[in-house]
Design a protein around this motif. Structure first.
Motif, PDB file in Angstrom:
ATOM      1  N   SER A 128       0.857  -1.170   0.000  1.00 43.33           N
ATOM      2  CA  SER A 128       0.000   0.000   0.000  1.00 43.33           C
ATOM      3  C   SER A 128       0.893   1.220   0.000  1.00 43.33           C
ATOM      4  O   SER A 128       1.944   1.238   0.653  1.00 43.33           O
ATOM      5  N   PHE A 129       0.495   2.259  -0.733  1.00 40.24           N
ATOM      6  CA  PHE A 129       1.295   3.474  -0.758  1.00 40.24           C
ATOM      7  C   PHE A 129       1.311   4.169   0.603  1.00 40.24           C
ATOM      8  O   PHE A 129       2.164   5.008   0.863  1.00 40.24           O
ATOM      9  N   LEU A 130       0.361   3.841   1.473  1.00 40.26           N
ATOM     10  CA  LEU A 130       0.341   4.431   2.804  1.00 40.26           C
ATOM     11  C   LEU A 130       1.132   3.619   3.821  1.00 40.26           C
ATOM     12  O   LEU A 130       1.343   4.081   4.947  1.00 40.26           O
ATOM     13  N   HIS A 131       1.569   2.423   3.449  1.00 40.49           N
ATOM     14  CA  HIS A 131       2.206   1.541   4.433  1.00 40.49           C
ATOM     15  C   HIS A 131       3.446   2.175   5.049  1.00 40.49           C
ATOM     16  O   HIS A 131       3.648   2.119   6.276  1.00 40.49           O
ATOM     17  N   LEU A 132       4.299   2.791   4.214  1.00 43.30           N
ATOM     18  CA  LEU A 132       5.514   3.398   4.743  1.00 43.30           C
ATOM     19  C   LEU A 132       5.198   4.549   5.683  1.00 43.30           C
ATOM     20  O   LEU A 132       5.931   4.788   6.651  1.00 43.30           O
ATOM     21  N   ALA A 133       4.102   5.261   5.418  1.00 46.30           N
ATOM     22  CA  ALA A 133       3.694   6.346   6.321  1.00 46.30           C
ATOM     23  C   ALA A 133       3.274   5.785   7.674  1.00 46.30           C
ATOM     24  O   ALA A 133       3.606   6.345   8.727  1.00 46.30           O
ATOM     25  N   PHE A 134       2.540   4.680   7.665  1.00 48.83           N
ATOM     26  CA  PHE A 134       2.161   4.041   8.924  1.00 48.83           C
ATOM     27  C   PHE A 134       3.399   3.598   9.696  1.00 48.83           C
ATOM     28  O   PHE A 134       3.498   3.818  10.915  1.00 48.83           O
ATOM     29  N   ARG A 135       4.342   2.984   9.006  1.00 48.69           N
ATOM     30  CA  ARG A 135       5.539   2.515   9.700  1.00 48.69           C
ATOM     31  C   ARG A 135       6.358   3.685  10.237  1.00 48.69           C
ATOM     32  O   ARG A 135       6.899   3.634  11.350  1.00 48.69           O
ATOM     33  N   ARG A 157      10.371   9.383   9.182  1.00 48.80           N
ATOM     34  CA  ARG A 157       9.819  10.354   8.246  1.00 48.80           C
ATOM     35  C   ARG A 157       9.061   9.616   7.149  1.00 48.80           C
ATOM     36  O   ARG A 157       9.552   8.623   6.609  1.00 48.80           O
ATOM     37  N   ALA A 158       7.865  10.089   6.834  1.00 52.25           N
ATOM     38  CA  ALA A 158       7.040   9.448   5.813  1.00 52.25           C
ATOM     39  C   ALA A 158       7.474   9.905   4.433  1.00 52.25           C
ATOM     40  O   ALA A 158       7.472  11.108   4.142  1.00 52.25           O
ATOM     41  N   ALA A 213     -13.703   5.376   1.063  1.00 54.83           N
ATOM     42  CA  ALA A 213     -14.569   5.855   2.152  1.00 54.83           C
ATOM     43  C   ALA A 213     -14.753   7.364   2.108  1.00 54.83           C
ATOM     44  O   ALA A 213     -15.058   7.987   3.123  1.00 54.83           O
ATOM     45  N   GLY A 214     -14.592   7.950   0.963  1.00 53.13           N
ATOM     46  CA  GLY A 214     -14.734   9.391   0.799  1.00 53.13           C
ATOM     47  C   GLY A 214     -13.483   9.977   0.177  1.00 53.13           C
ATOM     48  O   GLY A 214     -12.413   9.366   0.170  1.00 53.13           O
ATOM     49  N   VAL A 215     -13.611  11.188  -0.342  1.00 52.96           N
ATOM     50  CA  VAL A 215     -12.480  11.868  -0.968  1.00 52.96           C
ATOM     51  C   VAL A 215     -11.658  12.563   0.108  1.00 52.96           C
ATOM     52  O   VAL A 215     -12.193  13.249   0.980  1.00 52.96           O
ATOM     53  N   THR A 216     -10.351  12.370   0.041  1.00 48.53           N
ATOM     54  CA  THR A 216      -9.438  12.965   1.004  1.00 48.53           C
ATOM     55  C   THR A 216      -8.169  13.352   0.264  1.00 48.53           C
ATOM     56  O   THR A 216      -8.173  13.473  -0.964  1.00 48.53           O
ATOM     57  N   THR A 217      -7.077  13.557   0.970  1.00 49.77           N
ATOM     58  CA  THR A 217      -5.773  13.794   0.353  1.00 49.77           C
ATOM     59  C   THR A 217      -4.719  12.991   1.111  1.00 49.77           C
ATOM     60  O   THR A 217      -4.937  12.590   2.261  1.00 49.77           O
ATOM     61  N   GLN A 218      -3.591  12.778   0.463  1.00 45.51           N
ATOM     62  CA  GLN A 218      -2.490  12.103   1.150  1.00 45.51           C
ATOM     63  C   GLN A 218      -2.083  12.867   2.411  1.00 45.51           C
ATOM     64  O   GLN A 218      -1.877  12.276   3.471  1.00 45.51           O
ATOM     65  N   ARG A 219      -1.957  14.178   2.286  1.00 47.13           N
ATOM     66  CA  ARG A 219      -1.513  14.976   3.433  1.00 47.13           C
ATOM     67  C   ARG A 219      -2.470  14.811   4.616  1.00 47.13           C
ATOM     68  O   ARG A 219      -2.043  14.582   5.751  1.00 47.13           O
ATOM     69  N   THR A 220      -3.761  14.913   4.337  1.00 44.00           N
ATOM     70  CA  THR A 220      -4.752  14.801   5.410  1.00 44.00           C
ATOM     71  C   THR A 220      -4.625  13.467   6.139  1.00 44.00           C
ATOM     72  O   THR A 220      -4.635  13.409   7.376  1.00 44.00           O
ATOM     73  N   LEU A 221      -4.503  12.398   5.369  1.00 43.05           N
ATOM     74  CA  LEU A 221      -4.426  11.076   5.995  1.00 43.05           C
ATOM     75  C   LEU A 221      -3.114  10.890   6.748  1.00 43.05           C
ATOM     76  O   LEU A 221      -3.112  10.336   7.859  1.00 43.05           O
ATOM     77  N   VAL A 222      -2.014  11.330   6.176  1.00 49.83           N
ATOM     78  CA  VAL A 222      -0.727  11.111   6.842  1.00 49.83           C
ATOM     79  C   VAL A 222      -0.621  11.934   8.123  1.00 49.83           C
ATOM     80  O   VAL A 222      -0.096  11.458   9.143  1.00 49.83           O
ATOM     81  N   VAL A 223      -1.128  13.145   8.114  1.00 49.09           N
ATOM     82  CA  VAL A 223      -1.168  13.935   9.348  1.00 49.09           C
ATOM     83  C   VAL A 223      -1.989  13.212  10.405  1.00 49.09           C
ATOM     84  O   VAL A 223      -1.606  13.144  11.585  1.00 49.09           O
ATOM     85  N   ARG A 224      -3.104  12.623   9.995  1.00 49.42           N
ATOM     86  CA  ARG A 224      -3.940  11.873  10.928  1.00 49.42           C
ATOM     87  C   ARG A 224      -3.224  10.608  11.418  1.00 49.42           C
ATOM     88  O   ARG A 224      -3.334  10.230  12.593  1.00 49.42           O
ATOM     89  N   ARG A 235       8.320  13.740   3.778  1.00 49.56           N
ATOM     90  CA  ARG A 235       9.285  14.013   2.717  1.00 49.56           C
ATOM     91  C   ARG A 235       8.607  13.641   1.408  1.00 49.56           C
ATOM     92  O   ARG A 235       8.205  12.491   1.217  1.00 49.56           O
ATOM     93  N   VAL A 236       8.481  14.619   0.517  1.00 50.03           N
ATOM     94  CA  VAL A 236       7.688  14.428  -0.704  1.00 50.03           C
ATOM     95  C   VAL A 236       8.592  14.379  -1.919  1.00 50.03           C
ATOM     96  O   VAL A 236       9.419  15.275  -2.141  1.00 50.03           O
ATOM     97  N   ALA A 237       8.426  13.324  -2.723  1.00 50.87           N
ATOM     98  CA  ALA A 237       9.170  13.188  -3.979  1.00 50.87           C
ATOM     99  C   ALA A 237       8.263  13.594  -5.138  1.00 50.87           C
ATOM    100  O   ALA A 237       7.170  13.048  -5.300  1.00 50.87           O
ATOM    101  N   GLY A 238       8.718  14.532  -5.939  1.00 46.90           N
ATOM    102  CA  GLY A 238       7.992  14.924  -7.132  1.00 46.90           C
ATOM    103  C   GLY A 238       8.327  14.012  -8.300  1.00 46.90           C
ATOM    104  O   GLY A 238       9.124  13.080  -8.178  1.00 46.90           O
TER     105      GLY A 238
END
Length: 320
Positions: free
Chosen positions: A171-178, A185-186, A227-238, A250-253
């Motif tokens: 999952s693209f969010l897995h590293l953020a959870f870890r 740093r996510a 489960a609804g529209v959100t953003t990566q930033r919103t979820l990772v902050v949460r 840390r964001v890679a473009g």
């Protein structure tokens, strides 16, 4: 009800479907390449029948499908080898037909749509993929739909957006959870403020079993929105807040993704899918809800809490 088999069962979605079948007290078959992996995931479940296969050998596919009424196809391939998707799908259909399988459910993705033309993408949105991965997924879907049109077996497709959940490493969010759990740093792929949606993996299994059991589901495709529209930033902050830590991102473009791709095969292949970060596919699943009625979607706050809890208690981690 006849036997249901999960081909490619060892992944997160396979575990979710198995959970749903187990909760219904239904015996099921899990099929994969590795006996050890299947034993680790399903060996303690008396309802699970473990079968190994080689998806590249038609005789092996047929043997694995013997005695099965419904085949749920969850087979993954390396991200850098998507050419295998239609190859393995063709051989699975041939083996399933030879074994007398009645129904096939493909768990699909948003890739075949290509760039979205509308804010919400329904099932009838044109499938015009501009990427190699999207073209391979479309070819896979075409094989499944053609098998139904030709009367070889009943087929349907359930498309999923990005997903996350306990023990869901792909999952693209897995590293953020870890990172949140461990105080790191996510690392994220930007931009991170565009609209996006995610499905909580434990919610998928009940939808798959309900769809497989519904005669009206076959002969077409279905979307399952998040489960609804959100953003990566919103979820990772949460996610960081749930872990009790200040967010560190840390964001890679796109240029950084290409540069990392010089050294990492996954990042190299990810570059062509970067359009999903700027023009995300947000799915309309009103047709699915019209067919099945209420579809359970875990709110993001609850899903994040449960995923963090699983990291804190690894012995209880997972969706089973």
């Amino acid at each position: 009800m006849g036997k249901i088999a999960l081909f490619g069962a060892a992944g997160a979605i396979g575990s979710s479907v198995a959970d749903a079948l187990r909760s219904q007290g239904r015996p099921y078959r899990v099929v994969g390449r590795s006996q050890a992996s299947l034993e680790a995931s399903f060996g303690s479940d008396p309802l699970a029948e473990i079968v190994t296969w080689n998806p590249e050998e038609p005789a092996s596919v047929q043997a694995a499908a013997q005695g099965v009424e419904t085949l749920v196809y969850l087979v993954g391939v390396p991200y850098w080898d998507f050419r295998l998707h239609p190859v393995l799908m063709r051989q699975t259909i041939e083996g399933a037909v030879a074994a007398g399988v009645s129904k096939l459910v493909l768990i699909g993705t948003v890739y075949p749509f290509g760039r979205p033309r509308t804010e919400r993408v329904a099932e009838d949105h044109p499938r015009e993929p501009h990427t190699f991965k999207g073209k391979m997924r479309k070819e896979q879907e075409d094989l499944v739909l053609a098998a139904h049109q030709q009367g070889r077996l009943q087929t349907t497709i359930l498309r999923l957006p990005d997903f996350y959940g306990p023990n869901v490493e792909r999952s693209f969010l897995h590293l953020a959870f870890r990172a949140a759990h461990e105080g790191g740093r996510a690392d994220l792929i930007g931009p991170i403020d565009t609209p996006h949606e995610y499905v909580f993996v434990p919610d998928v299994g009940p939808v798959v079993t309900a769809l497989a059991d519904e005669p009206r589901a076959y002969g077409r495709t279905w979307n399952l929105a998040g489960a609804g529209v959100t953003t990566q930033r919103t979820l990772v902050v949460r996610i960081f807040a749930e872990a009790g830590r200040p967010p560190k991102l840390r964001v890679a473009g796109p240029w950084m993704v290409r540069a990392l791709g010089l050294f990492q095969p996954f990042m190299r292949e990810l570059a062509e899918m970067h359009y999903l970060q700027t023009t995300p596919v947000l799915m309309d699943d009103s047709a699915l809800r019209g067919l099945l009625g209420e579809v359970r979607k875990t709110p993001y706050e609850e899903g994040i809490r449960r995923t963090i809890e699983a990291l804190r208690t690894p012995a209880a981690a997972g969706t089973r």
